[in-house]
Motif scaffolding. Structure first.
Motif, PDB file in Angstrom:
ATOM      1  N   LEU A 131       3.139  14.655 -11.900  1.00  0.00           N
ATOM      2  CA  LEU A 131       3.364  14.028 -13.450  1.00  0.00           C
ATOM      3  C   LEU A 131       2.241  14.569 -14.248  1.00  0.00           C
ATOM      4  N   GLY A 132       0.975  15.145 -13.482  1.00  0.00           N
ATOM      5  CA  GLY A 132      -0.073  15.903 -14.284  1.00  0.00           C
ATOM      6  C   GLY A 132      -1.008  14.478 -15.486  1.00  0.00           C
ATOM      7  N   ILE A 133      -0.427  13.315 -14.826  1.00  0.00           N
ATOM      8  CA  ILE A 133      -1.657  11.883 -15.765  1.00  0.00           C
ATOM      9  C   ILE A 133      -2.210  12.209 -15.570  1.00  0.00           C
ATOM     10  N   LYS A 134      -3.333  11.876 -16.030  1.00  0.00           N
ATOM     11  CA  LYS A 134      -5.475  11.962 -15.306  1.00  0.00           C
ATOM     12  C   LYS A 134      -5.510  10.449 -14.725  1.00  0.00           C
ATOM     13  N   GLU A 135      -5.926  10.619 -13.933  1.00  0.00           N
ATOM     14  CA  GLU A 135      -6.571  10.023 -13.182  1.00  0.00           C
ATOM     15  C   GLU A 135      -7.490   8.188 -14.391  1.00  0.00           C
ATOM     16  N   ALA A 136      -7.459   8.830 -14.952  1.00  0.00           N
ATOM     17  CA  ALA A 136      -8.307   7.580 -15.834  1.00  0.00           C
ATOM     18  C   ALA A 136      -7.022   6.320 -16.043  1.00  0.00           C
ATOM     19  N   ASN A 137      -6.162   7.017 -16.083  1.00  0.00           N
ATOM     20  CA  ASN A 137      -4.265   6.679 -16.873  1.00  0.00           C
ATOM     21  C   ASN A 137      -4.050   5.658 -15.835  1.00  0.00           C
ATOM     22  N   ILE A 138      -4.687   6.025 -14.674  1.00  0.00           N
ATOM     23  CA  ILE A 138      -3.507   4.733 -13.358  1.00  0.00           C
ATOM     24  C   ILE A 138      -4.620   4.065 -12.903  1.00  0.00           C
ATOM     25  N   HIS A 139      -4.304   3.188 -12.777  1.00  0.00           N
ATOM     26  CA  HIS A 139      -5.018   1.750 -12.924  1.00  0.00           C
ATOM     27  C   HIS A 139      -3.783   0.963 -11.904  1.00  0.00           C
ATOM     28  N   TYR A 140      -4.618   0.657 -10.540  1.00  0.00           N
ATOM     29  CA  TYR A 140      -4.134   0.212  -9.300  1.00  0.00           C
ATOM     30  C   TYR A 140      -4.406  -1.070  -8.854  1.00  0.00           C
ATOM     31  N   GLU A 141      -4.103  -2.406  -8.862  1.00  0.00           N
ATOM     32  CA  GLU A 141      -4.507  -3.403  -7.771  1.00  0.00           C
ATOM     33  C   GLU A 141      -4.309  -3.663  -7.274  1.00  0.00           C
ATOM     34  N   PHE A 142      -4.474  -4.014  -5.577  1.00  0.00           N
ATOM     35  CA  PHE A 142      -4.219  -4.523  -3.848  1.00  0.00           C
ATOM     36  C   PHE A 142      -4.686  -6.227  -3.599  1.00  0.00           C
ATOM     37  N   PHE A 143      -3.593  -6.699  -3.185  1.00  0.00           N
ATOM     38  CA  PHE A 143      -4.007  -8.008  -2.249  1.00  0.00           C
ATOM     39  C   PHE A 143      -4.937  -7.500  -1.517  1.00  0.00           C
ATOM     40  N   GLY A 144      -5.720  -8.059  -0.998  1.00  0.00           N
ATOM     41  CA  GLY A 144      -6.707  -7.890   0.110  1.00  0.00           C
ATOM     42  C   GLY A 144      -8.325  -7.456  -0.596  1.00  0.00           C
ATOM     43  N   PRO A 145      -9.390  -7.362   1.440  1.00  0.00           N
ATOM     44  CA  PRO A 145     -10.502  -6.150   0.523  1.00  0.00           C
ATOM     45  C   PRO A 145      -9.810  -5.017  -0.194  1.00  0.00           C
ATOM     46  N   SER A 146     -10.723  -4.211  -0.469  1.00  0.00           N
ATOM     47  CA  SER A 146     -10.517  -2.931  -1.052  1.00  0.00           C
ATOM     48  C   SER A 146      -9.520  -1.466  -0.305  1.00  0.00           C
ATOM     49  N   LEU A 147      -8.487  -1.358  -1.111  1.00  0.00           N
ATOM     50  CA  LEU A 147      -8.423   0.712  -0.391  1.00  0.00           C
ATOM     51  C   LEU A 147      -8.962   1.194  -1.376  1.00  0.00           C
ATOM     52  N   ASN A 148      -9.251   2.249  -0.441  1.00  0.00           N
ATOM     53  CA  ASN A 148      -9.460   4.087  -1.194  1.00  0.00           C
ATOM     54  C   ASN A 148      -7.990   4.114  -1.022  1.00  0.00           C
ATOM     55  N   VAL A 194       0.600  -1.589  -0.363  1.00  0.00           N
ATOM     56  CA  VAL A 194      -0.123   0.165  -0.317  1.00  0.00           C
ATOM     57  C   VAL A 194       0.548   1.068  -0.101  1.00  0.00           C
ATOM     58  N   PRO A 195       1.848   1.756   1.255  1.00  0.00           N
ATOM     59  CA  PRO A 195       2.795   2.472   0.851  1.00  0.00           C
ATOM     60  C   PRO A 195       3.205   3.365  -0.300  1.00  0.00           C
ATOM     61  N   PHE A 196       3.738   1.574  -1.420  1.00  0.00           N
ATOM     62  CA  PHE A 196       4.830   1.940  -2.513  1.00  0.00           C
ATOM     63  C   PHE A 196       3.211   2.551  -3.132  1.00  0.00           C
ATOM     64  N   MET A 197       2.142   1.647  -3.303  1.00  0.00           N
ATOM     65  CA  MET A 197       0.883   2.467  -4.126  1.00  0.00           C
ATOM     66  C   MET A 197       0.762   3.945  -4.014  1.00  0.00           C
ATOM     67  N   LYS A 198       0.154   3.815  -2.607  1.00  0.00           N
ATOM     68  CA  LYS A 198       0.269   6.084  -2.696  1.00  0.00           C
ATOM     69  C   LYS A 198       1.694   6.581  -3.020  1.00  0.00           C
ATOM     70  N   ALA A 199       2.639   6.053  -2.837  1.00  0.00           N
ATOM     71  CA  ALA A 199       3.312   6.718  -3.357  1.00  0.00           C
ATOM     72  C   ALA A 199       3.324   6.876  -5.056  1.00  0.00           C
ATOM     73  N   MET A 200       2.668   6.050  -6.007  1.00  0.00           N
ATOM     74  CA  MET A 200       3.042   6.482  -6.989  1.00  0.00           C
ATOM     75  C   MET A 200       2.075   6.833  -7.541  1.00  0.00           C
ATOM     76  N   ILE A 201       1.585   6.266  -7.216  1.00  0.00           N
ATOM     77  CA  ILE A 201      -0.020   7.800  -7.660  1.00  0.00           C
ATOM     78  C   ILE A 201       0.214   8.606  -7.299  1.00  0.00           C
ATOM     79  N   GLU A 202       0.509   9.199  -5.933  1.00  0.00           N
ATOM     80  CA  GLU A 202       0.213  10.562  -5.829  1.00  0.00           C
ATOM     81  C   GLU A 202       2.063  11.085  -6.823  1.00  0.00           C
ATOM     82  N   ASN A 203       2.979  10.729  -7.287  1.00  0.00           N
ATOM     83  CA  ASN A 203       3.752  11.023  -8.193  1.00  0.00           C
ATOM     84  C   ASN A 203       2.823  11.328  -9.373  1.00  0.00           C
ATOM     85  N   LEU A 204       2.951  10.474  -9.615  1.00  0.00           N
ATOM     86  CA  LEU A 204       1.980  10.427 -10.880  1.00  0.00           C
ATOM     87  C   LEU A 204       1.041  11.280 -11.609  1.00  0.00           C
ATOM     88  N   GLU A 205       0.301  11.545 -10.263  1.00  0.00           N
ATOM     89  CA  GLU A 205      -1.179  12.963 -10.292  1.00  0.00           C
ATOM     90  C   GLU A 205       0.314  14.250 -10.389  1.00  0.00           C
TER      91      GLU A 205
END
Length: 408
Positions: A384-401, A371-382
């Motif tokens: 850099l101006g990457i649109k939310e629709a182009n960022i896809h992620y998967e996590f193991f276990g119950p869904s996370l926001n 989870v910390p890795f994905m949060k960091a990657m998503i924040e970095n991409l945002e």
């Protein structure tokens, strides 16, 4: 159709779930398993112990309450959860049991604040929400069963190969025990594995991503041994590593999931941390098998070389792609790692690095890892101006926001 009175009551009481939702769902699961211990055969025991399932349910119910008059708003989340339910074998007859115990938990936690009108409104709302899940899951079960080589529920598979990928990850190659064909699936999907562990009263379910591309006549799952120092705490992962051998049979569900590689032509970036590399390996193998001309950037983060899986496979696949490039980040390289020089960067994948390699803001990004890795990657991409629709992620276990840093 819900009455306006019911909608108003549910929406007005939704904030209570935000405040006391985990308390309610903790009471709910305690009641549920006391009255229906057989349901422990369905639920992930580890997520229960960690409190993740309780938090996930609390925020799912909260989201449904907020949008009770526009459930289509949360349809993507419903579908994601429905895939997990289908993979685990949740059936229509389970929903009334869940509803009865959820309402009882609300009444127990809220006490006198849970008036008859509130309980009645929530009962009606739950019926609508449950039916939405039932309808979607019915279609998913039918789709799984009617596809070529498909089935509903669980099916016996035989382990035909067991391969060590790193000091903590081992791959298991699975084929149907009855000799039938393996169904097709989409790169990035997962299966549920169901095991009976000696000495345990209940079955164990775990979901593992398929780590190879479709069309090869087998399923491959790559399992990390979950352990804390010298004390193993991943009961299923340790059992698979230590006791499941070639020739053994395990039960498997049909592939499921929406975290899948798009079939377009835009550049694709695959960012994986630790065992989160597994769905990305399926995507990479699929691109390589199709000799895709897409620009493909594979970025892997690991603690050290010993814990890094698929190094040779990644190199082989990247070499076969006309527009492929890969980068390996090691958090704490060993002296052997430094001597071999088999990595590109020390430390973590940062904003400055991503800025240098991302040339097309319309590229597709696929992220999986802790989870910390994905949060960091998503924040970095945002940033850099990457649109939310182009960022896809998967996590193991119950869904996370990951944006709100809470369970949903």
């Amino acid at each position: 159709m819900l009455s306006q009175k019911t909608i108003d009551i549910v929406k007005s009481t939704a904030p209570i779930l935000a405040e006391r939702g985990v308390e309610i769902t903790s009471v709910f699961y305690k009641r549920l398993f006391e009255k229906h211990p057989e349901l422990l055969n369905i639920f992930n025991h580890a997520n229960q112990k960690k409190g993740r399932q309780q938090a996930a349910l609390a925020n799912t119910v909260y989201a449904a309450a907020e949008h009770i008059d526009r459930l289509e708003v949360i349809l993507p989340a419903v579908k994601q959860i429905a895939y997990k339910h289908r993979s685990l074998g949740v059936k229509p007859e389970h929903y009334p049991i869940v509803g009865e115990n959820l309402l009882a938990a609300i009444k127990e936690v809220l006490g006198h604040a849970a008036t008859d009108d509130i309980i009645q409104a929530w009962g009606e709302a739950y019926g609508v929400i449950a039916q939405a899940f039932i309808d979607i899951e019915k279609e998913m079960y039918l789709e799984a069963k009617e596809q070529t080589g498909g089935w509903a529920g669980f099916k016996a598979f035989k382990v035909v190969k067991k391969e060590i990928e790193s000091s903590v990850i081992t791959s298991f190659y699975l084929k149907p025990a009855d000799g039938s064909n393996v169904p097709d699936y989409l790169p990035g999907q997962y299966i549920s594995v169901r095991l009976q562990i000696e000495g345990e009263a209940y079955l164990f379910n775990r979901q593992y991503t398929l780590s190879d591309s479709p069309g090869k006549g087998y399923f491959r799952i790559s399992v990390k041994r979950e352990a804390d120092g010298h004390f193993p705490h991943g009961q299923v992962s340790n059992y698979l590593h230590d006791h499941v051998e070639i020739g053994d049979e395990i039960e498997v569900s049909a592939p499921a999931g929406e975290f899948v590689l798009d079939q377009g032509t835009s550049p694709v970036y695959l960012l994986g941390g630790g065992v989160g590399i597994t769905p990305l390996m399926s995507m990479l193998n699929d691109l390589a098998n199709k000799k895709s001309a897409r620009q493909t950037v594979f970025i892997q983060a690991s603690k050290n070389g010993e814990m890094t899986a698929f190094r040779n496979e990644v190199k082989e696949k990247m070499d076969s792609l006309p527009n492929g490039e890969s980068y390996l980040f090691l958090e704490n390289p060993t002296s052997i790692d430094r001597q071999d020089g088999g990595f590109d960067h020390q430390g973590f994948i940062g904003l400055a690095f991503l800025e240098t390699i991302i040339k097309d803001p319309n590229a597709k990004f696929y992220i999986c890892g802790p989870v910390p890795f994905m949060k960091a990657m998503i924040e970095n991409l945002e940033q850099l101006g990457i649109k939310e629709a182009n960022i896809h992620y998967e996590f193991f276990g119950p869904s996370l926001n990951l944006k709100e840093k809470q369970f949903v």
